[in-house]
Design a protein around this motif. Structure first.
Motif, PDB file in Angstrom:
ATOM      1  N   UNK A  59       1.115  -1.505  -0.166  1.00 10.78           N
ATOM      2  CA  UNK A  59      -0.019   0.107  -0.264  1.00 10.78           C
ATOM      3  C   UNK A  59       1.302   1.221  -0.385  1.00 10.78           C
ATOM      4  N   UNK A  60       0.557   1.936  -0.747  1.00 12.48           N
ATOM      5  CA  UNK A  60       1.145   3.325  -0.432  1.00 12.48           C
ATOM      6  C   UNK A  60      -0.153   4.835  -0.393  1.00 12.48           C
ATOM      7  N   UNK A  61       0.328   5.635  -0.196  1.00 11.80           N
ATOM      8  CA  UNK A  61      -0.516   6.794   0.669  1.00 11.80           C
ATOM      9  C   UNK A  61      -0.341   7.147  -0.965  1.00 11.80           C
ATOM     10  N   UNK A  62      -1.097   8.270  -1.407  1.00 13.44           N
ATOM     11  CA  UNK A  62      -1.009   8.975  -2.004  1.00 13.44           C
ATOM     12  C   UNK A  62      -2.193  10.343  -2.216  1.00 13.44           C
ATOM     13  N   UNK A  63      -1.816  11.515  -3.047  1.00 10.98           N
ATOM     14  CA  UNK A  63      -2.755  12.429  -2.419  1.00 10.98           C
ATOM     15  C   UNK A  63      -4.233  12.146  -2.457  1.00 10.98           C
ATOM     16  N   UNK A  86      -3.767   1.929  -2.955  1.00  7.85           N
ATOM     17  CA  UNK A  86      -2.905   3.110  -2.568  1.00  7.85           C
ATOM     18  C   UNK A  86      -4.157   3.879  -1.686  1.00  7.85           C
ATOM     19  N   UNK A  87      -3.780   4.632  -0.746  1.00  5.36           N
ATOM     20  CA  UNK A  87      -5.138   5.516   0.061  1.00  5.36           C
ATOM     21  C   UNK A  87      -4.326   6.930   0.679  1.00  5.36           C
ATOM     22  N   UNK A  99       0.282  14.308   7.667  1.00  2.84           N
ATOM     23  CA  UNK A  99      -0.975  13.100   7.130  1.00  2.84           C
ATOM     24  C   UNK A  99      -0.395  12.035   6.707  1.00  2.84           C
ATOM     25  N   UNK A 100       0.527  11.856   5.630  1.00  6.83           N
ATOM     26  CA  UNK A 100       1.526  10.342   4.731  1.00  6.83           C
ATOM     27  C   UNK A 100       2.040   9.631   6.217  1.00  6.83           C
ATOM     28  N   UNK A 113       1.880  -3.331   4.923  1.00  6.11           N
ATOM     29  CA  UNK A 113       2.654  -3.662   4.121  1.00  6.11           C
ATOM     30  C   UNK A 113       2.908  -2.407   2.853  1.00  6.11           C
ATOM     31  N   UNK A 114       3.480  -0.893   3.501  1.00  6.41           N
ATOM     32  CA  UNK A 114       3.788  -0.061   3.275  1.00  6.41           C
ATOM     33  C   UNK A 114       4.928   0.042   2.286  1.00  6.41           C
ATOM     34  N   UNK A 115       4.114   0.961   1.221  1.00  5.75           N
ATOM     35  CA  UNK A 115       5.699   1.507   0.468  1.00  5.75           C
ATOM     36  C   UNK A 115       5.847   2.524   0.704  1.00  5.75           C
ATOM     37  N   UNK A 116       6.932   3.092   0.658  1.00  2.04           N
ATOM     38  CA  UNK A 116       7.512   4.703   1.026  1.00  2.04           C
ATOM     39  C   UNK A 116       8.461   5.303  -0.472  1.00  2.04           C
ATOM     40  N   UNK A 117       8.185   6.013  -1.188  1.00  2.00           N
ATOM     41  CA  UNK A 117       9.313   6.669  -1.904  1.00  2.00           C
ATOM     42  C   UNK A 117      10.407   7.744  -0.807  1.00  2.00           C
TER      43      UNK A 117
END
Length: 250
Positions: A59-63, A86-87, A99-100, A113-117
Motif C-alpha cells: 500500500x502506498x499513500x497518494x494525494x 493506494x490510500x 498526514x502521510x 506493508x507500506x511502500x514509500x519513496x
C-alpha cells in the motif's frame, strides 16, 4: 478485493505477459506482519510493477484529490487507485508529510506493508537523490523493519516526461530487512533520523547501482530547470547578436 482482481486477473497478467518483470530477494520481505518497503523512484510505473512480483499486498499513500472526484470519472479514478493499492493521505494533520505518516502508521498497526519513496519524487535523470527523513520517523514510531529495494529499468519502460518508452524487462531487487530498534524512542532526534535515512539510501544505492547525489531531488530539478532557462536565454541573445551583425551598417 479489487486489488486482487487487478493483480491476478486484469492488470497483473497483462504486465507479466508483455514485460516479464523479474524479482531478486523477494524472500527478504516478511511473509506476515508490518514492514516498510523503501524504494528508489524512477518512473510513474514503479507502483505498478512492484506489487506484481510480490505475494503480499503493498500500500502506498497518494494525494487525497485522487479519491475525491465526482461523477462516473471520479468513481472510476477512486476505484482504480484504491484497487491498485493506494490510500489517500490523512488531511486532518497539519501538513501532507504529517498526514502521510499518520496514514501509514494506521496501516502498519493493521499489519500491512507500506511502500514509500524516500526521495519524495521521481528522479528526473536516473540518479539516486538524498532521502527525506520521513521513512526513518515512520520506522521508529511504528517499530517495524525496513526492507530497502530497487526498481530497475522502469524509467526505460516509462521515462519521466514522456508518453512512450522503450521495451525493457523491469525488475525489483530486494535487500535484507534493516532493524532500527536500537534507536527506539529517538524519533525526535534529527541526527538519528538523518543517520537512519542515509543507511537506507545507501542500501538502495547498492541494490540499484545508481549514481548517488547528496541533494534533494526537488532541489536538483529546480537547479536543472534554471540552468536550462539560462542556457536558452544565452542562446537567444547570441542569435539576436548574429542577426544584428548581419543587418548593421558597415
Amino acid at each position: 478485493m479489487f486489488y486482487w482482481f487487478l493483480k491476478f486477473l486484469a492488470l497483473g497478467p497483462l504486465l507479466k505477459l508483455i514485460f516479464r518483470p523479474w524479482a531478486e530477494g523477494a524472500e527478504n520481505v516478511p511473509r506476515e506482519g508490518p514492514v516498510i518497503l523503501a524504494s528508489n523512484h524512477l518512473s510513474y510505473s514503479d507502483w505498478l510493477f512492484l506489487p506484481v512480483v510480490m505475494p503480499r499486498r503493498v500500500t502506498f499513500v497518494a494525494k487525497a484529490e485522487y479519491f475525491e472526484g465526482v461523477g462516473i470519472k471520479g468513481w472510476l479514478q477512486k476505484t482504480f487507485f484504491s484497487g491498485a493499492g493506494q490510500v489517500p493521505i490523512d488531511r486532518s494533520s497539519g501538513s501532507a508529510a504529517a498526514g502521510a505518516i499518520k496514514t501509514q502508521l494506521r496501516l502498519l498497526e493493521q499489519g500491512e506493508i507500506c511502500g514509500i519513496y524516500p526521495e519524495g519524487t521521481r528522479s528526473h535523470d536516473g540518479r539516486l537523490y538524498r532521502g527525506r527523513t520521513g521513512v526513518a520517523r515512520l520506522a521508529l514510531e511504528a517499530g517495524v523493519p525496513v526492507v530497502p529495494l530497487a526498481v530497475i529499468n522502469t524509467n526505460v519502460v516509462a521515462p519521466p516526461g514522456k508518453i512512450y518508452g522503450t521495451f525493457a524487462r523491469p525488475g525489483v531487487r530486494f535487500g535484507m530487512p534493516l532493524d532500527f530498534s536500537r534507536y527506539e524512542g529517538m524519533e525526535g532526534d534529527r541526527y538519528i533520523l538523518r543517520a537512519i535515512t542515509d543507511e537506507i539510501m545507501y542500501e538502495v544505492m547498492r541494490l540499484s547501482g545508481q549514481e548517488y547525489v547528496d541533494l534533494y531531488a526537488q532541489d536538483a530539478k529546480k537547479r536543472d530547470r534554471e540552468t536550462e532557462r539560462e542556457a536558452a536565454q544565452d542562446k537567444a541573445r547570441a542569435e539576436s547578436d548574429e542577426v544584428w551583425d548581419e543587418i548593421r551598417p558597415v
